[in-house]
Design a protein around this motif. Structure first.
Motif, PDB file in Angstrom:
ATOM      1  N   HIS A  14     -38.897  17.235 -72.434  1.00 41.52           N
ATOM      2  CA  HIS A  14     -38.152  17.673 -71.228  1.00 41.52           C
ATOM      3  C   HIS A  14     -38.421  19.011 -70.844  1.00 41.52           C
ATOM      4  CE1 HIS A  14     -34.513  17.330 -68.725  1.00 41.52           C
ATOM      5  NE2 HIS A  14     -34.075  18.770 -69.076  1.00 41.52           N
ATOM      6  N   ASN A  42     -35.422   8.822 -71.627  1.00 39.95           N
ATOM      7  CA  ASN A  42     -36.885   8.767 -70.975  1.00 39.95           C
ATOM      8  C   ASN A  42     -37.893   8.431 -72.178  1.00 39.95           C
ATOM      9  OD1 ASN A  42     -36.581   9.364 -68.244  1.00 39.95           O
ATOM     10  ND2 ASN A  42     -36.403  11.723 -68.783  1.00 39.95           N
ATOM     11  N   ALA A  92     -33.152  13.360 -71.178  1.00 44.15           N
ATOM     12  CA  ALA A  92     -34.299  13.228 -71.939  1.00 44.15           C
ATOM     13  C   ALA A  92     -34.531  12.363 -73.067  1.00 44.15           C
ATOM     14  CB  ALA A  92     -34.482  14.783 -72.893  1.00 44.15           C
ATOM     15  N   TRP A 137     -36.485  16.653 -76.234  1.00 42.07           N
ATOM     16  CA  TRP A 137     -36.139  17.944 -75.613  1.00 42.07           C
ATOM     17  C   TRP A 137     -37.568  18.667 -75.406  1.00 42.07           C
ATOM     18  CZ3 TRP A 137     -32.609  18.922 -72.547  1.00 42.07           C
ATOM     19  CH2 TRP A 137     -32.409  20.340 -72.154  1.00 42.07           C
ATOM     20  N   ASN A 169     -39.714  20.668 -67.122  1.00 44.48           N
ATOM     21  CA  ASN A 169     -38.873  21.240 -66.230  1.00 44.48           C
ATOM     22  C   ASN A 169     -38.874  22.652 -66.321  1.00 44.48           C
ATOM     23  OD1 ASN A 169     -36.891  18.954 -64.960  1.00 44.48           O
ATOM     24  ND2 ASN A 169     -37.361  18.375 -67.181  1.00 44.48           N
ATOM     25  N   ASP A 219     -28.579  16.632 -69.561  1.00 49.23           N
ATOM     26  CA  ASP A 219     -30.040  16.882 -69.527  1.00 49.23           C
ATOM     27  C   ASP A 219     -30.519  16.159 -70.918  1.00 49.23           C
ATOM     28  OD1 ASP A 219     -30.108  18.176 -67.065  1.00 49.23           O
ATOM     29  OD2 ASP A 219     -30.224  19.953 -67.864  1.00 49.23           O
TER      30      ASP A 219
END
Length: 586
Positions: free
Chosen positions: A502, A565, A562, A499, A506, A558
């Motif tokens: 992320h 990824n 995250a 997180w 972003n 999201d």
């Protein structure tokens, strides 16, 4: 590999250019939109088919086909003369880098230190590469001079030069309807054709068959030249060509052998009458042989080109064909295929699909950019219900997070997408009527409970439990996650890192700076512990920590992205890995 093709005035291909993928390119479109013309253009370039007079587009006098392959492109120009003759000219266009590499190689100590026979063999390879007729030359200096002459010609003509024929130095296999329905043609193209080509390089007492034939041809033509001169031909021709001094006859060896094969399948001593079998059975037989070809591991580059191989195949056979195509792709072979099969279209990414349309008698290439475009393409061909029933397996997950996470992680681990193996994901919280959906599955002709997999939260929703009861899905196809939900399966450290990364990617720098000061690994551990002790949902409390304390809203989807990824296979809960492995199984 074949990189691209550019065609002018060949049937409906008026000014057409198309790139090919390294793995698989699927060409789709309605009948007579130019799909087969593209493949036949390739056949013409690679000496598999002759150019016919009516191949030139209506009203035009000249057609050009250019194909880029490896480090060069081959060009065939065909011009229709007033006297009704078709004049053909073949060219090769090489890159400056390729020419420089050849010059450096010939000047290198590595080449000079080779023995004479190895030097000669390498020079012959380069002559083939450059489209030079070797003739009867064997002297190293003569061969080298011939190559240098060709290089000079190329350098003075934008690295383009005429060649007598386009060499057969790249292995392409063309399989159309007749190759799938005729066993002789199938074996000939896939196996025997290579034998014919290899004959020319077969060693006979230190010389190749090609060298022996060339030597014989040149000796014979030398005798023929002397015979023609002795008969006073030059003196007679001086009446029309006063400056003529010599008649030279140069044989052109085309490396073609008119040898075919006859294949017999036996049952004991009796021949099985394959020609009396139905088209579908014939295709299944040739597909079985194609499956064997797929397993042959060869170092040479190969491209397999299929023209509508799915015709006459039952659904199960189309799935088998799909597995064969994937097998070639995994063997690093290039595949080009024209198809109407929804299974084939539905199992590859948009980048692999080329949609053709016919507009004012001209073939046009249309973009396919998204999975939705694939569905639209199928519908334009009269094929509907592509999302569900053109799937081999179905994975039902609890919510949006898993729906995003699973496909991303699957592709990272296995190197291909779930859709490539015809796996469809259904989100459980999007099922409105579980019993109705179960009935639809049961009524489907090819349905089996073993095709469905469930990856559920431990506190799974009522609708999914009802769906499971209606279908009686095997126990080994189901796994429940976490003490309550999917998010529980991840280590707090993984969540902390994912997180944080992320948010950094972003959010703007100021937001991230504030977030970083309050987002702590220890805090996530304490939230997890409190949720377990008080029977609370971890994802809810985690989202509250991110938004209320750290000032960044956390959406479950999201978070799933995250996590996907950054995680590796070893970071995953064993239950997730188990389901992924089951999906990959044939």
């Amino acid at each position: 590999m074949i990189e691209w093709i550019h065609v002018k005035n060949f049937r409906s291909l008026k000014n057409f250019k198309m790139n090919f993928e390294e793995d698989i390119t699927i060409i789709v479109g309605e009948n007579d939109c130019g799909k087969t013309s593209i493949l036949e253009s390739l056949k013409i370039i690679f000496n598999k088919q002759k150019f016919e007079e009516d191949d030139i587009s209506y009203g035009e006098k000249e057609a050009v086909i250019e194909v880029k392959i490896k480090d060069r492109s081959y060009i065939k120009q065909v011009k229709y003369e007033e006297n009704g003759l078709l004049l053909e000219n073949n060219c090769v266009k090489l890159s400056k880098e390729t020419i420089n590499n050849i010059k450096e190689e010939l000047d290198s100590n590595t080449f000079k230190e080779l023995n004479e026979e190895d030097q000669r063999r390498r020079l012959y390879e380069l002559m083939d590469h450059l489209g030079i007729n070797k003739g009867n030359m064997r002297r190293i200096d003569s061969l080298t001079n011939k190559i240098n002459e060709k290089i000079t010609e190329l350098e003075s003509n934008s690295y383009t030069s005429s060649i007598s024929r386009i060499p057969n130095d790249y292995n392409l296999f063309f399989l159309d309807g007749k190759h799938f329905q005729n066993l002789d043609d199938h074996i000939d193209e896939l196996y025997f054709n290579q034998i014919r080509q290899d004959i020319w390089k077969r060693d006979v007492n230190g010389e190749t068959v090609e060298e022996i034939i060339n030597k014989h041809l040149y000796n014979s033509t030398s005798d023929l030249e002397r015979q023609i001169v002795d008969q006073g031909s030059i003196e007679k021709l001086k009446t029309y060509l006063p400056n003529i001094t010599e008649i030279k006859i140069i044989p052109q060896l085309t490396q073609k052998l008119n040898i075919g094969v006859k294949v017999q399948l036996l049952e004991g001593t009796e021949i099985i009458p394959i020609e009396k079998k139905g088209d579908g059975t014939k295709r299944r037989i040739t597909m079985a042989l194609l499956e064997i070809r797929k397993e042959i591991d060869e170092e040479q580059l190969h491209s397999y080109i299929f023209d509508e191989p799915d015709t006459h195949l039952h659904v199960k056979a189309q799935l088998d064909l799909l597995n064969i195509l994937w097998g070639f792709v995994r063997k690093k072979k290039q595949v080009i295929v024209t198809s109407h099969s929804p299974f084939i279209l539905n199992s590859f990414s948009p980048k692999n699909i080329r949609l053709l349309t016919l507009n004012d008698y001209q073939t046009e290439l249309n973009a396919v950019d998204t999975d939705e475009d694939i569905i639209s393409t199928l519908k334009s061909l009269g094929i509907n219900n592509t999302n569900l029933f053109f799937s081999k397996k179905i994975l039902i997950v609890e919510g949006h997070t898993e729906e995003k996470f699973i496909p991303m992680v699957f592709e990272k681990i296995y190197g291909f997408k779930l859709q490539n193996i015809l796996v469809k994901i259904i989100r459980g919280n999007g099922i409105d009527d579980a019993s109705k959906l179960a009935r639809v599955f049961r009524d489907f002709e090819f349905f089996e409970e073993s095709y469905i997999y469930l990856l559920l939260d431990n506190d799974g929703n009522r609708k999914l439990k009802e769906f499971n009861r209606n279908l009686n899905i095997p126990k080994e196809n189901k796994r429940e996650l976490g003490y309550k939900e999917f998010e529980d399966t991840f280590d707090p450290l993984i969540i902390y890192i994912a997180w944080k990364k992320h948010v950094k990617l972003n959010e703007d720098a100021e937001v991230y700076k504030k977030f970083e000061k309050k987002w702590f690994y220890e805090s996530i551990k304490l939230i997890r512990k409190a949720c377990i002790e008080n029977d609370l949902k971890f994802s809810t409390k985690l989202a509250e920590y991110s938004s209320d304390v750290c000032c960044v809203r956390m959406d479950k989807v999201d978070l799933g992205i995250a996590l996907a990824n950054i995680v590796e296979k070893d970071d995953l809960n064993p239950k997730i890995v188990y389901i992924l492995e089951k999906l990959v199984e044939s």
